[in-house]
Design a protein around this motif. Structure first.
Motif, short mmCIF file in Angstrom:
data_model
loop_
_atom_site.label_atom_id
_atom_site.label_comp_id
_atom_site.label_asym_id
_atom_site.label_seq_id
_atom_site.Cartn_x
_atom_site.Cartn_y
_atom_site.Cartn_z
N ALA A 6 -5.34 1.91 0.43
CA ALA A 6 -4.17 1.07 0.72
C ALA A 6 -4.59 -0.17 1.52
CB ALA A 6 -3.13 1.87 1.47
N LEU A 7 -5.47 0.01 2.51
CA LEU A 7 -5.89 -1.14 3.33
C LEU A 7 -6.69 -2.13 2.51
CD1 LEU A 7 -6.91 0.57 6.71
CD2 LEU A 7 -4.73 -0.51 6.09
N LEU A 53 0.74 -5.24 9.92
CA LEU A 53 1.39 -4.55 8.81
C LEU A 53 2.79 -4.10 9.18
CD1 LEU A 53 -1.22 -1.90 7.66
CD2 LEU A 53 0.01 -3.48 6.21
N GLN A 65 -2.20 -0.98 11.70
CA GLN A 65 -0.90 -1.63 11.65
C GLN A 65 -0.85 -2.80 12.64
OE1 GLN A 65 2.19 -0.43 13.88
NE2 GLN A 65 3.33 -2.09 12.92
N ALA A 124 4.62 -0.82 8.68
CA ALA A 124 4.32 0.54 8.22
C ALA A 124 5.62 1.33 8.13
CB ALA A 124 3.36 1.23 9.17
N GLY A 136 0.86 -1.19 0.00
CA GLY A 136 0.00 0.00 0.00
C GLY A 136 0.89 1.23 0.00
N LEU A 163 2.85 -0.98 4.32
CA LEU A 163 2.16 0.28 4.09
C LEU A 163 3.20 1.39 4.04
CD1 LEU A 163 -0.63 1.79 3.93
CD2 LEU A 163 -0.37 2.19 6.37
#
Ligand SMILES: Nc1ncnc2c1ncn2[C@@H]1O[C@H](COP(=O)(O)OP(=O)(O)O)[C@@H](O)[C@H]1O
Ligand SMILES: [Mg+2]
Lengths: 261, 276
Positions: B177-178, B215, B210, B217, B100, B185
């Motif tokens: 993005a999600l 994720l 996150q 990030a 993302g 990300l």
């Protein structure tokens, strides 16, 4: 106004005078010819009103030709313009397409009409084909130039997701350029009505066919009536497309401003 | 703290399997005259909340573009989840689906709706033909709506993107993005131009996502304060070079070059960067 500019302007004026002499262009003749317009005006008043429905019908036929020509031309030019846009394709794709479009643009519509009259015979069909060809060459250029000015931010962002090219076109290119493309199509239709009006000069249908024949037989009054109808129609279409643009298109042309550093 | 100390030894194989981003002596340039990035070494563990801080023009955006494959380094090696980014590479393209990326200008499509913008994140999972007719399976539409609510835009799904406020636009970009079901990300100065309160709302949103989605990030910031508040790790870039990388745990900061450092000291040294 710098001295350099004065010299350039002087040269241009001199060239115009020399070329006019060469062309036998004499302003005096223009003013001497003005009274002839008066004669035509007199004849217009004498024309019987029964010719007006014929003129309107011929105009309607002309609009139909322009409409078909514009619609089909745009349907062909849209995919071509996607292929001709530098921000969507490699050089090997856009360069030949651009060359093809440039070649199509070199012919004015009346020459296309001549060509198609030879090919398919005289009549509206030849005119429609001519309008299609001219429309493709003309509007595809406007459209690929529009596509190339699309904001690269959404293009890059969506591209970085790894979507297909057709998805990129569907979700970014078309929405971001639609309002411009639509107003170009309106303009093209407007322009094509004017062009179709003269295609009759080479036998390719439309109202021009009547105009040229009346002129041939010195029926200037009738010719003038038909020309007046063209004038009014073009003005109306012009006015209507401005209205449509204002109402539906300009409204949606908002930018999204996010400043960057 | 333990985790940070272990990172000092990257050759330890058990740990290196957790590295989702590895950059080895990366340099890159836009023109032949100067380097936008010089000799960057960086390794980021899966699940980290990583921040990159630096002045304008220091090379932060360039760093993110290397991480999503939009740019290829001129020197050095980079691996994203053990794959080397390559243009037109099938394997990497598949990876792009789950990275993302929120660019500095967000990159929203302004003339389509909020919901359509979010659904763009799902495009790689949708059949080409049905996506051309904007036909999405019900589960994708449900997922888009779930994310829409998550970012607090439940009532704005049919609004055109250009009509949104700055904070709302950022929420849409996060949602898109999600929607990619990302493993990484990347966000480029996503809160730099927002007021204090909105900036923290957005940062909390990302921090929550996150954690729940596990994720990694990687967020670029202008503001060191903000970076220290949210990140597990902060890298500082200056004129294309990484000059500092610090681990953050509560009030403690570990500098990998000079050992422990005081938070006040860091703030003093880099406070200027955040204000210029
Ligand atoms: N598209 C580009 N073309 C040429 N130079 C660029 C381009 N993008 C960035 N640069 C240069 O690269 C350097 C790093 O830029 P960037 O990564 O955008 O910095 P930051 O995001 O930290 O502000 C700057 O010197 C900038 O001028
Ligand atoms: Mg930047």
């Amino acid at each position: 106004m710098t001295p350099k500019n004065n010299i350039v302007i002087g040269i241009i004026v001199a060239l115009v005078v020399i070329a006019s002499y060469n062309m036998d262009a004499d302003p005096v003749k223009f003013f001497e010819g003005l009274p002839n317009l008066g004669i035509i005006l007199e004849e217009v008043i004498l024309v019987e009103p029964k010719y007006i429905p014929t003129a309107l019908w011929a105009m309607f036929e002309t609009i139909q030709m322009a409409f078909i020509g514009t619609a089909v031309g745009v349907a062909i030019s849209l995919p071509l313009s996607m292929l001709a846009a530098r921000n969507l394709n490699s050089k090997f794709v856009y360069a030949p397409i651009r060359a093809l479009l440039a070649a199509m643009r070199t012919f004015p519509s009346i020459l296309w009409a001549l060509l198609f009259v030879i090919m398919v015979g005289s009549g509206s069909f030849a005119g429609i084909l001519a309008i299609i060809m001219y429309t493709i060459g003309f509007i595809a250029k406007l459209q690929y130039e529009t596509i190339e000015t699309i904001d690269s931010d959404p293009m890059d962002a969506v591209d970085s997701i790894g979507v297909s090219k057709s998805q990129l076109i569907r979700y970014v290119v078309i929405p971001e350029s639609a309002s411009h493309l639509l107003s170009q199509i309106l303009y093209m239709f407007d322009y094509n009505v004017r062009q179709t009006s003269i295609l009759g000069l080479v036998g390719a249908g439309g109202i021009g066919f009547y105009i040229i024949n009346y002129i041939k037989f010195f029926e200037y009054g009738k010719a003038a009536i038909f020309m007046l109808i063209v004038l009014i129609t073009v003005l109306v279409i012009d006015w209507a497309s401005v209205k449509i643009r204002d109402k539906f298109i300009i409204k949606s042309q908002h930018g999204m401003e996010i400043s960057s550093n | 703290m333990k985790q940070i100390q272990m990172n000092k030894n990257p050759s330890f194989s058990l740990i290196s399997t957790k590295k989702i981003i590895q950059m080895n002596n990366i340099s890159t340039s836009y023109d032949s005259k100067s380097f936008a990035l010089k000799g960057i070494n960086m390794s980021i563990e899966r699940g980290t909340n990583y921040a990159v801080v630096g002045q304008s023009g220091s090379g932060k955006s360039t760093l993110l573009k290397l991480m999503n494959g939009m740019m290829i380094p001129s020197n050095g090696t980079i691996k994203i989840d053990y794959v080397t980014p390559k243009m037109n590479d099938k394997k990497f393209k598949k990876m792009m689906h789950t990275i993302g990326y929120i660019p500095q200008n967000l990159g929203l499509v302004k003339n389509i709706t909020v919901l359509e913008n979010i659904l763009i994140g799902a495009l790689p999972r949708i059949g080409k033909i049905s996506s051309l007719f904007k036909k999405f399976p019900k589960e994708e539409l449900d997922e888009a709506k779930r994310i829409l609510n998550l970012v607090g835009l439940g009532n704005k799904e049919s609004r055109k993107a250009y009509m949104l406020s700055g904070g709302e636009k950022r929420r849409v970009a996060i949602a898109r993005a999600l929607m990619q079901k990302p493993t990484i990300l990347l966000a480029d100065e996503i809160v730099s131009e927002l007021d204090h309160v909105t900036a923290r709302e957005i940062m909390n949103l990302i921090a929550d996502a996150q954690k729940t989605m596990n994720l990694t990030a990687i967020m670029v910031h202008h503001d060191m304060q903000l970076a220290l508040e949210y990140a597990d790790r902060v890298a500082v870039i200056k004129e294309g070079e990484k000059v500092l990388e610090i681990g953050v745990e509560g009030d403690t900061i570990v500098d990998f070059q000079t050992g422990d450092m005081d938070i006040e000291e860091i703030m003093e040294t880099y406070a200027d960067d955040s204000k210029k």
